[in-house]
Design an enzyme around this catalytic site. Sequence first.
Site, PDB file in Angstrom:
ATOM      1  CG  HIS A  17      -1.929  -1.022   1.352  1.00 30.99           C
ATOM      2  ND1 HIS A  17      -2.120  -1.764   2.493  1.00 30.99           N
ATOM      3  CD2 HIS A  17      -2.862  -1.451   0.474  1.00 30.99           C
ATOM      4  CE1 HIS A  17      -3.121  -2.618   2.310  1.00 30.99           C
ATOM      5  NE2 HIS A  17      -3.583  -2.442   1.089  1.00 30.99           N
ATOM      6  CE  LYS A  41     -13.848  -6.764   3.261  1.00 32.37           C
ATOM      7  NZ  LYS A  41     -12.760  -6.118   2.503  1.00 32.37           N
ATOM      8  NE  ARG A  90      -2.534  -7.803  -4.198  1.00 30.51           N
ATOM      9  CZ  ARG A  90      -3.324  -8.159  -3.189  1.00 30.51           C
ATOM     10  NH1 ARG A  90      -2.841  -8.200  -1.971  1.00 30.51           N
ATOM     11  NH2 ARG A  90      -4.572  -8.504  -3.395  1.00 30.51           N
ATOM     12  CB  SER A 128      -4.269  -6.464   4.786  1.00 32.18           C
ATOM     13  OG  SER A 128      -3.911  -5.228   4.242  1.00 32.18           O
TER      14      SER A 128
HETATM   15  O1  PNS Z   1      -9.073  -3.171   0.210  1.00 28.36           O
HETATM   16  P1  PNS Z   1     -10.358  -3.692  -0.342  1.00 28.36           P
HETATM   17  O2  PNS Z   1     -11.155  -4.352   0.753  1.00 28.36           O
HETATM   18  O3  PNS Z   1     -10.150  -4.583  -1.535  1.00 28.36           O
HETATM   19  O4  PNS Z   1     -11.195  -2.406  -0.840  1.00 28.36           O
HETATM   20  C1  PNS Z   1     -12.473  -2.559  -1.416  1.00 28.36           C
HETATM   21  C2  PNS Z   1     -13.178  -1.189  -1.547  1.00 28.36           C
HETATM   22  C3  PNS Z   1     -13.225  -0.468  -0.217  1.00 28.36           C
HETATM   23  C4  PNS Z   1     -12.438  -0.341  -2.552  1.00 28.36           C
HETATM   24  C5  PNS Z   1     -14.616  -1.466  -2.091  1.00 28.36           C
HETATM   25  O5  PNS Z   1     -15.202  -2.462  -1.321  1.00 28.36           O
HETATM   26  C6  PNS Z   1     -15.501  -0.226  -2.073  1.00 28.36           C
HETATM   27  O6  PNS Z   1     -15.260   0.735  -2.751  1.00 28.36           O
HETATM   28  N1  PNS Z   1     -16.571  -0.277  -1.247  1.00 28.36           N
HETATM   29  C7  PNS Z   1     -17.501   0.820  -1.092  1.00 28.36           C
HETATM   30  C8  PNS Z   1     -18.900   0.405  -1.526  1.00 28.36           C
HETATM   31  C9  PNS Z   1     -19.125   0.649  -3.005  1.00 28.36           C
HETATM   32  O7  PNS Z   1     -18.967   1.738  -3.498  1.00 28.36           O
HETATM   33  N2  PNS Z   1     -19.510  -0.441  -3.739  1.00 28.36           N
HETATM   34  C10 PNS Z   1     -19.828  -0.344  -5.156  1.00 28.36           C
HETATM   35  C11 PNS Z   1     -18.602  -0.300  -6.032  1.00 28.36           C
HETATM   36  S1  PNS Z   1     -17.858  -1.862  -6.176  1.00 28.36           S
END
Ligand code: PNS
Length: 183
Positions: A17, A41, A90, A128
């Site tokens: 990150h 989560k 990645r 993570s």
């Molecule tokens: O680190 P992560 O858990 O892969 O991040 C995922 C994240 C936070 C980017 C994604 O879950 C997100 O944007 N969630 C917010 C809800 C949302 O907007 N959902 C619709 C678009 S997929």
Amino acid sequence: MRVAVYPGSFDPLTNGHLDIIRRGTCLFDRFLVAILENEGKAPLFTVAERKDLIRRCTNQFPTVEVHSFSGLLVDFMRRVDANVVVRGIRAVSDYEYELQMALMNRELSANVETIFMLPAVEFTYVSSRLVKEVFRLGGDVARLVPPLVLESLKARLPVAVGGQSGASVTRSSDPVRRGTGRR
Ligand code: PNS
């Protein structure tokens, strides 16, 4: 002004990150790290803890801001007047999920663009989730997370007896967290 949002769970921040953040600051005038508030989560670190860790680990980058959000990412983007999402990719296996998210965000807000960035090769296997698993089982994650995150992991997580991590505890010092099953 070029403003990017780098959203994620960051539970916890890894060197992968951090590498994306460093690269992002070279491309954007403001680089907003946005932590999703998703207690569903069962995170290891609270949003406030993650915010604090990310702030302290990025204080050498003056253009980085640390935020949190709930609800849709596109709504957060509107609130902060940003239209670029940065996501790190990645390996090919990340791509399918990232493609879905990017296209869904575009569907929800036509002017949102997603930019995929590659971390340094040495971090392509770091996540993570794996960091927490390896640390819990006594493996050495010192090269995979910033020193402040390593300290926080040591304070928070129980470590398997005989582990390599240098943390000699066998139980977490935090009674609230002890024994909970987290991802
Ligand atoms: O680190 P992560 O858990 O892969 O991040 C995922 C994240 C936070 C980017 C994604 O879950 C997100 O944007 N969630 C917010 C809800 C949302 O907007 N959902 C619709 C678009 S997929």
